[in-house]
Write a protein that holds these residues in place. Structure first.
Motif, PDB file in Angstrom:
ATOM      1  N   PRO A 139      90.449  41.241  86.395  1.00  0.00           N
ATOM      2  CA  PRO A 139      89.290  40.392  86.130  1.00  0.00           C
ATOM      3  C   PRO A 139      89.018  40.262  84.636  1.00  0.00           C
ATOM      4  O   PRO A 139      89.327  41.162  83.850  1.00  0.00           O
ATOM      5  CB  PRO A 139      88.143  41.123  86.839  1.00  0.00           C
ATOM      6  N   PRO A 140      88.416  39.138  84.237  1.00  0.00           N
ATOM      7  CA  PRO A 140      88.071  38.938  82.829  1.00  0.00           C
ATOM      8  C   PRO A 140      86.821  39.731  82.451  1.00  0.00           C
ATOM      9  O   PRO A 140      86.062  40.167  83.317  1.00  0.00           O
ATOM     10  CB  PRO A 140      87.787  37.438  82.751  1.00  0.00           C
ATOM     11  N   SER A 141      86.616  39.876  81.151  1.00  0.00           N
ATOM     12  CA  SER A 141      85.361  40.460  80.673  1.00  0.00           C
ATOM     13  C   SER A 141      84.250  39.425  80.847  1.00  0.00           C
ATOM     14  O   SER A 141      84.526  38.217  80.887  1.00  0.00           O
ATOM     15  CB  SER A 141      85.480  40.861  79.201  1.00  0.00           C
ATOM     16  N   PRO A 142      83.006  39.864  80.937  1.00  0.00           N
ATOM     17  CA  PRO A 142      81.906  38.899  81.034  1.00  0.00           C
ATOM     18  C   PRO A 142      81.855  37.963  79.825  1.00  0.00           C
ATOM     19  O   PRO A 142      81.493  36.794  79.948  1.00  0.00           O
ATOM     20  CB  PRO A 142      80.652  39.780  81.091  1.00  0.00           C
ATOM     21  N   GLN A 143      82.229  38.468  78.658  1.00  0.00           N
ATOM     22  CA  GLN A 143      82.201  37.673  77.428  1.00  0.00           C
ATOM     23  C   GLN A 143      83.226  36.542  77.483  1.00  0.00           C
ATOM     24  O   GLN A 143      82.942  35.410  77.077  1.00  0.00           O
ATOM     25  CB  GLN A 143      82.460  38.574  76.211  1.00  0.00           C
ATOM     26  N   TYR A 144      84.417  36.845  77.979  1.00  0.00           N
ATOM     27  CA  TYR A 144      85.471  35.831  78.107  1.00  0.00           C
ATOM     28  C   TYR A 144      85.050  34.765  79.112  1.00  0.00           C
ATOM     29  O   TYR A 144      85.162  33.560  78.853  1.00  0.00           O
ATOM     30  CB  TYR A 144      86.773  36.517  78.524  1.00  0.00           C
ATOM     31  N   LYS A 145      84.543  35.219  80.250  1.00  0.00           N
ATOM     32  CA  LYS A 145      84.062  34.283  81.260  1.00  0.00           C
ATOM     33  C   LYS A 145      82.965  33.390  80.693  1.00  0.00           C
ATOM     34  O   LYS A 145      82.941  32.183  80.943  1.00  0.00           O
ATOM     35  CB  LYS A 145      83.545  35.054  82.483  1.00  0.00           C
ATOM     36  N   LYS A 146      82.077  33.954  79.894  1.00  0.00           N
ATOM     37  CA  LYS A 146      80.969  33.199  79.311  1.00  0.00           C
ATOM     38  C   LYS A 146      81.489  32.077  78.412  1.00  0.00           C
ATOM     39  O   LYS A 146      80.991  30.951  78.450  1.00  0.00           O
ATOM     40  CB  LYS A 146      80.066  34.134  78.503  1.00  0.00           C
ATOM     41  N   VAL A 147      82.514  32.365  77.613  1.00  0.00           N
ATOM     42  CA  VAL A 147      83.092  31.354  76.723  1.00  0.00           C
ATOM     43  C   VAL A 147      83.731  30.236  77.546  1.00  0.00           C
ATOM     44  O   VAL A 147      83.557  29.051  77.246  1.00  0.00           O
ATOM     45  CB  VAL A 147      84.105  31.991  75.743  1.00  0.00           C
ATOM     46  N   ILE A 148      84.451  30.595  78.601  1.00  0.00           N
ATOM     47  CA  ILE A 148      85.077  29.593  79.459  1.00  0.00           C
ATOM     48  C   ILE A 148      84.004  28.713  80.110  1.00  0.00           C
ATOM     49  O   ILE A 148      84.099  27.477  80.094  1.00  0.00           O
ATOM     50  CB  ILE A 148      85.957  30.260  80.529  1.00  0.00           C
ATOM     51  N   CYS A 149      82.979  29.333  80.666  1.00  0.00           N
ATOM     52  CA  CYS A 149      81.924  28.574  81.357  1.00  0.00           C
ATOM     53  C   CYS A 149      81.146  27.692  80.389  1.00  0.00           C
ATOM     54  O   CYS A 149      80.809  26.553  80.721  1.00  0.00           O
ATOM     55  CB  CYS A 149      80.987  29.529  82.093  1.00  0.00           C
ATOM     56  N   LYS A 150      80.885  28.197  79.180  1.00  0.00           N
ATOM     57  CA  LYS A 150      80.174  27.392  78.186  1.00  0.00           C
ATOM     58  C   LYS A 150      81.034  26.187  77.785  1.00  0.00           C
ATOM     59  O   LYS A 150      80.530  25.077  77.616  1.00  0.00           O
ATOM     60  CB  LYS A 150      79.804  28.219  76.971  1.00  0.00           C
ATOM     61  N   GLY A 151      82.356  26.390  77.636  1.00  0.00           N
ATOM     62  CA  GLY A 151      83.257  25.283  77.312  1.00  0.00           C
ATOM     63  C   GLY A 151      83.324  24.256  78.431  1.00  0.00           C
ATOM     64  O   GLY A 151      83.367  23.049  78.181  1.00  0.00           O
ATOM     65  N   ALA A 152      83.303  24.725  79.671  1.00  0.00           N
ATOM     66  CA  ALA A 152      83.331  23.812  80.821  1.00  0.00           C
ATOM     67  C   ALA A 152      82.065  22.956  80.836  1.00  0.00           C
ATOM     68  O   ALA A 152      82.117  21.750  81.075  1.00  0.00           O
ATOM     69  CB  ALA A 152      83.463  24.605  82.119  1.00  0.00           C
ATOM     70  N   LYS A 153      80.931  23.581  80.547  1.00  0.00           N
ATOM     71  CA  LYS A 153      79.658  22.849  80.511  1.00  0.00           C
ATOM     72  C   LYS A 153      79.622  21.894  79.318  1.00  0.00           C
ATOM     73  O   LYS A 153      79.219  20.734  79.451  1.00  0.00           O
ATOM     74  CB  LYS A 153      78.496  23.835  80.441  1.00  0.00           C
ATOM     75  N   GLN A 154      80.054  22.385  78.150  1.00  0.00           N
ATOM     76  CA  GLN A 154      80.041  21.588  76.916  1.00  0.00           C
ATOM     77  C   GLN A 154      80.802  20.280  77.091  1.00  0.00           C
ATOM     78  O   GLN A 154      80.412  19.244  76.564  1.00  0.00           O
ATOM     79  CB  GLN A 154      80.678  22.412  75.782  1.00  0.00           C
ATOM     80  N   GLY A 175      81.147  46.347  75.755  1.00  0.00           N
ATOM     81  CA  GLY A 175      81.325  46.600  74.331  1.00  0.00           C
ATOM     82  C   GLY A 175      81.412  45.323  73.505  1.00  0.00           C
ATOM     83  O   GLY A 175      81.282  44.215  74.027  1.00  0.00           O
ATOM     84  N   PRO A 176      81.646  45.477  72.213  1.00  0.00           N
ATOM     85  CA  PRO A 176      81.753  44.309  71.332  1.00  0.00           C
ATOM     86  C   PRO A 176      83.061  43.546  71.561  1.00  0.00           C
ATOM     87  O   PRO A 176      84.062  44.125  71.962  1.00  0.00           O
ATOM     88  CB  PRO A 176      81.725  44.922  69.924  1.00  0.00           C
ATOM     89  N   VAL A 177      82.997  42.237  71.325  1.00  0.00           N
ATOM     90  CA  VAL A 177      84.170  41.368  71.421  1.00  0.00           C
ATOM     91  C   VAL A 177      84.218  40.562  70.125  1.00  0.00           C
ATOM     92  O   VAL A 177      83.403  39.666  69.918  1.00  0.00           O
ATOM     93  CB  VAL A 177      84.088  40.448  72.663  1.00  0.00           C
TER      94      VAL A 177
END
Length: 191
Positions: A139-154, A175-177
């Motif tokens: 599974p992806p990190s929540p941070q990676y998923k967030k970037v993908i979802c934000k790009g999909a919305k954008q 942790g930090p990304v």
């Protein structure tokens, strides 16, 4: 079209535009304009497009967790009847090496492939994309998923597909990304 080989000729630029360009189909973190432009400043939005008979999966190359994203990273795999929505970017050929570097081509994490995608009007576009071979699902990190979802919305990917992305289970990494911090520094806002 069977993935695995690259077009011999990049797309030519528009009349009066110097240099040559290619089309790149993004389906992961590079859906987000600010992420892609960190190292590939020539990227220009072309359209939203669909890759038929593939699906997105997440994993670690040779089972080793991504040090950039701290979890599984996206790849595309053939899956009859499924589809992957993404963004077609027009990029100058001078950014091929930086894009390859970002995608870990040198380390073998991803291989560049040529695929045919369909824009929302049904026109076929031949694009460069990337596929991970020899990976272990993770599974992806929540941070990676967030970037993908934000790009999909954008970029206005279909709402049903956005919901599908939102439902992806993460590994709960807290942790930090560093990549996320770089994106947030460019946008001057937390993602």
């Amino acid at each position: 079209m069977e993935p695995g080989s690259l077009a011999a000729e990049p797309e030519r630029g528009e009349p009066g535009e110097p240099g040559e360009h290619f089309l790149y189909f993004a389906y992961g973190s590079n859906l987000l304009k600010e992420r892609l432009r960190l190292h590939n400043p020539s990227a220009e939005f072309v359209c939203v497009a669909r890759l038929q008979d593939f699906k997105v999966d997440f994993g670690n190359y040779q089972g080793v967790t991504s040090t950039s994203w701290h979890g599984g990273i996206a790849t595309i795999i053939q899956s009859p009847g499924d589809e992957v929505w993404g963004v077609v970017w027009k990029m100058h050929v001078r950014n091929i090496s930086s894009l390859d570097e970002q995608e870990g081509v040198g380390s073998g994490t991803y291989i560049p492939i040529e695929i045919d995608v369909h824009n929302q009007e049904g026109k076929v576009l031949t694009c460069r994309s990337y596929q991970m071979k020899n990976y272990v699902p993770a599974p992806p990190s929540p941070q990676y998923k967030k970037v993908i979802c934000k790009g999909a919305k954008q970029n206005g990917l279909p709402s049903e597909y956005q919901r599908k992305l939102e439902e992806i289970e993460t590994n709960h990494y807290e942790g930090p990304v560093k990549v996320l911090e770089e994106i947030e520094a460019v946008t001057n806002e937390p993602l």
